[in-house]
Design a protein around this motif. Structure first.
Motif, PDB file in Angstrom:
ATOM      1  N   ARG A 124      55.731  42.160  31.820  1.00 37.64           N
ATOM      2  CA  ARG A 124      55.240  42.110  33.255  1.00 37.64           C
ATOM      3  C   ARG A 124      55.405  40.907  33.946  1.00 37.64           C
ATOM      4  O   ARG A 124      55.762  41.057  35.153  1.00 37.64           O
ATOM      5  CB  ARG A 124      53.635  42.480  33.264  1.00 37.64           C
ATOM      6  CG  ARG A 124      53.333  43.847  32.867  1.00 37.64           C
ATOM      7  CD  ARG A 124      51.812  44.149  32.663  1.00 37.64           C
ATOM      8  NE  ARG A 124      51.540  45.339  32.177  1.00 37.64           N
ATOM      9  CZ  ARG A 124      51.482  46.526  32.969  1.00 37.64           C
ATOM     10  NH1 ARG A 124      51.749  46.438  34.348  1.00 37.64           N
ATOM     11  NH2 ARG A 124      50.920  47.675  32.271  1.00 37.64           N
ATOM     12  N   ASN A 162      43.309  45.654  24.168  1.00 37.38           N
ATOM     13  CA  ASN A 162      43.670  45.894  25.578  1.00 37.38           C
ATOM     14  C   ASN A 162      42.934  44.788  26.458  1.00 37.38           C
ATOM     15  O   ASN A 162      43.374  44.726  27.505  1.00 37.38           O
ATOM     16  CB  ASN A 162      43.641  47.246  26.230  1.00 37.38           C
ATOM     17  CG  ASN A 162      44.440  47.804  27.182  1.00 37.38           C
ATOM     18  OD1 ASN A 162      45.427  47.335  27.207  1.00 37.38           O
ATOM     19  ND2 ASN A 162      43.728  48.187  28.316  1.00 37.38           N
ATOM     20  N   ARG A 194      51.727  49.432  27.768  1.00 38.04           N
ATOM     21  CA  ARG A 194      51.506  50.144  29.017  1.00 38.04           C
ATOM     22  C   ARG A 194      51.284  51.853  29.156  1.00 38.04           C
ATOM     23  O   ARG A 194      50.657  52.543  29.585  1.00 38.04           O
ATOM     24  CB  ARG A 194      51.986  49.652  30.397  1.00 38.04           C
ATOM     25  CG  ARG A 194      53.309  50.024  30.664  1.00 38.04           C
ATOM     26  CD  ARG A 194      53.925  49.271  31.695  1.00 38.04           C
ATOM     27  NE  ARG A 194      54.376  48.108  30.979  1.00 38.04           N
ATOM     28  CZ  ARG A 194      55.206  47.173  31.891  1.00 38.04           C
ATOM     29  NH1 ARG A 194      55.906  47.630  33.027  1.00 38.04           N
ATOM     30  NH2 ARG A 194      55.745  45.965  31.321  1.00 38.04           N
ATOM     31  N   ALA A 217      47.358  51.528  26.894  1.00 37.13           N
ATOM     32  CA  ALA A 217      46.608  51.084  28.067  1.00 37.13           C
ATOM     33  C   ALA A 217      45.550  51.830  28.231  1.00 37.13           C
ATOM     34  O   ALA A 217      44.297  51.445  28.968  1.00 37.13           O
ATOM     35  CB  ALA A 217      47.431  50.390  28.981  1.00 37.13           C
ATOM     36  N   ASP A 256      54.231  43.427  26.038  1.00 35.97           N
ATOM     37  CA  ASP A 256      53.988  44.126  27.323  1.00 35.97           C
ATOM     38  C   ASP A 256      53.457  42.862  28.413  1.00 35.97           C
ATOM     39  O   ASP A 256      54.065  42.788  29.557  1.00 35.97           O
ATOM     40  CB  ASP A 256      53.175  45.397  27.036  1.00 35.97           C
ATOM     41  CG  ASP A 256      53.487  46.137  28.298  1.00 35.97           C
ATOM     42  OD1 ASP A 256      54.814  46.350  28.712  1.00 35.97           O
ATOM     43  OD2 ASP A 256      52.533  46.785  28.719  1.00 35.97           O
TER      44      ASP A 256
END
Length: 518
Positions: free
Chosen positions: A58, A161, A82, A86, A54
């Motif tokens: 991004r 995270n 996310r 997240a 992830d």
């Protein structure tokens, strides 16, 4: 009396990540199925893998926006990190487990759909070459979520995270920590830790093979990806331009692995070393018919520690010539490696093999005769006892050969144990620095207390009909003093039993051959 104000010194990246990983492992101890590293590390790894994917998504999304180009997600919503992980106060407890494990579940956005693992297993590329979606699908194909407490897992997710995989410093630091985690998992696995090769051995093999940018490096049974990661690090200084970095990233390293857990561990290991899209094929490298492997499948460098002592199914054995089929997996891999090396002096290999391969007769002898007659076996490094402890005490060797022609002289190097030591162990393993004399000798070879050479063709013994009878590569050091066996009596007995089992295997093969010709 006023108290002196405590000054909080900011943690370094290493301290922060070390604290984070320790906290995650401690949290997992509260789950009855996550009591050991054998279940904790896979759990940590698949969580880190999805966070890594992830974070990279991004970065690629931002790049696409800047380039005013469309971007197709590798993992669609609501399955991206996310979307479900997240938020620290997000889905937890039984709902979290149901989302991860269920074939159908309620997703984090409240909609119904496939569970997380079911969705990831079903990802498919568009068929145009090797796609990242296929890699994700392969990673989760047989993977199991060991966690039984969704609350504990939520705590661990919240910690993961905090890792920023879009930070080079985080990736490099975590890459070093991950190597330690792999070693600890190997130690915990004991006899099931076959997918880990001691890093000093890996480093020695990579450095003496010295792969060059523009060559392809293959490990057909790559385990956790140690050889590929070390080869990548070795060649990084050669990638000085954008074009050369692209070659290193996309066209240099290939692996194969047929077990889902080491496949996942290898993916994460290589990602953390900076390889953006690891080219590891999921499946048994022996599944192809040997005679159908042609020039396009050949590579310049093979570095590997193939599994030994295993047994392949009949369908796999059918891929090998009738008189070269054997129950010893390492010998099947040796034939595969010989087939996959580029010809004309362009190919070279370093292969870890057990002692039994060196002295084995029957089919083993025929394969070794092929090796000596068709390849240049130039070096055998004999490793000390305990090099692979605690996984196995079986004595091991590294065979180095290339395609420059048939074998002439074979150099042997007997790696000594440190003074006063009987063997290596889990708590006192081999260190890379102990190979210093071997490294110095490698490029300036002379006979000495640890080194000697033999004429390879003399080792092939034939009967009156010209058939290969023996090829004994298990040669003692002629310069060694009278050998003193430091082993315990039980270890000597175990070693004798292992050799007897090798002999029985050979006799079984001879019996089968005689039956076929009767």
């Amino acid at each position: 009396m006023s108290r002196e104000k405590k000054i909080n010194t900011p943690k370094t990246t290493a301290q922060r990540l070390d604290s984070l990983i320790k906290s995650a492992r401690n949290k997992m101890r509260k789950d009855r199925e996550l009591k050991t590293d054998l279940t904790r590390l896979p759990t940590l790894t698949w969580l880190m893998f999805l966070k890594f994917v992830d974070d990279m998504e991004r970065v690629h999304e931002d790049e696409a926006v800047l380039a005013d180009e469309p971007y197709q997600h590798l993992i669609d919503a609501p399955y991206r990190w996310r979307d479900w992980a997240a938020d620290p106060a997000g889905i937890t407890g039984p709902d979290l487990l149901s989302f991860i494990n269920g074939e159908q579940s309620v997703r984090a956005d409240g909609t119904q759909g496939p569970g997380l693992f079911a969705f990831l297993r079903g990802l498919r590329g568009n068929g145009a070459g090797r796609q990242r979606r296929d890699v994700v699908s392969a990673v989760f194909r047989d993977l199991r979520n060991y966690a039984t407490s969704g609350y504990v897992l939520r705590d661990v997710i919240n910690l993961i995270n905090g890792i920023h995989f879009d930070s080079t410093e985080d990736i490099q630091t975590l890459g070093r920590m991950y190597e330690t985690l792999l070693r600890e998992m190997r130690d915990a696995a004991g006899q099931n830790g076959e997918f880990y090769t001691p890093r000093p051995v890996v480093r020695l093999m990579v450095e003496v093979m010295d792969p060059k940018l523009g060559e392809v490096v293959l490990d057909p049974s790559c385990g956790t990806g140690g050889f590929l990661a070390a080869a990548f690090d070795h060649m990084k200084p050669q990638a000085s331009t954008v074009e050369r970095r692209e070659i290193l990233q996309r066209k240099t390293l290939r692996g194969g692995e047929d077990s889902s857990l080491p496949f996942l561990l290898a993916q994460m290991n290589l990602l953390l070393h900076g390889i953006e899209a690891p080219d590891i094929e999921f499946g048994n490298a022996l599944r192809f018919k040997l005679t159908e492997i042609g020039e396009r499948d050949r590579v310049e460098v093979i570095l590997t520690n193939p599994p030994f002592g295993g047994e392949e199914e009949a369908g796999i054995l059918a891929n090998f010539p009738d008189d070269r089929r054997t129950a010893e997996t390492a010998l099947l891999f040796l034939q595969l490696i010989m087939r996959r090396l580029k010809r004309g002096g362009l190919g070279r290999a370093g292969v870890v093999v057990p002692h039994g391969i060196l002295f084995g007769d029957g089919i083993a002898a025929r394969i070794k005769a092929d090796l000596l007659e068709q390849f240049n076996v130039h070096t055998v490094v004999r490793l000390p006892e305990g090099t692979f402890a605690p996984y196995t005490d079986i004595p091991t060797n590294i065979i180095f050969f290339d395609t420059s022609g048939p074998t002439s002289d074979i150099w042997y190097w007997e790696q000594p144990l440190p003074e006063g030591r009987r063997k290596y162990s889990k708590t006192q393993p081999l260190q890379y620095e102990e190979f210093a004399d071997c490294r110095a000798w490698w490029s300036d070879r002379k006979e000495g207390s640890q080194a000697w050479k033999v004429f390879g063709p003399d080792l092939i013994k034939r009967d009156e009909q010209g058939r290969v009878v023996t090829v004994d590569l298990d040669l003692r050091n002629p310069h060694a003093k009278a050998a003193i066996d430091h082993r315990l009596p039980a270890e000597i007995v175990d070693s004798a039993i292992a050799k007897e089992q090798q002999v029985l295997t050979v006799l079984d093969e001879i019996k089968a051959l005689v039956a076929e010709r009767a």
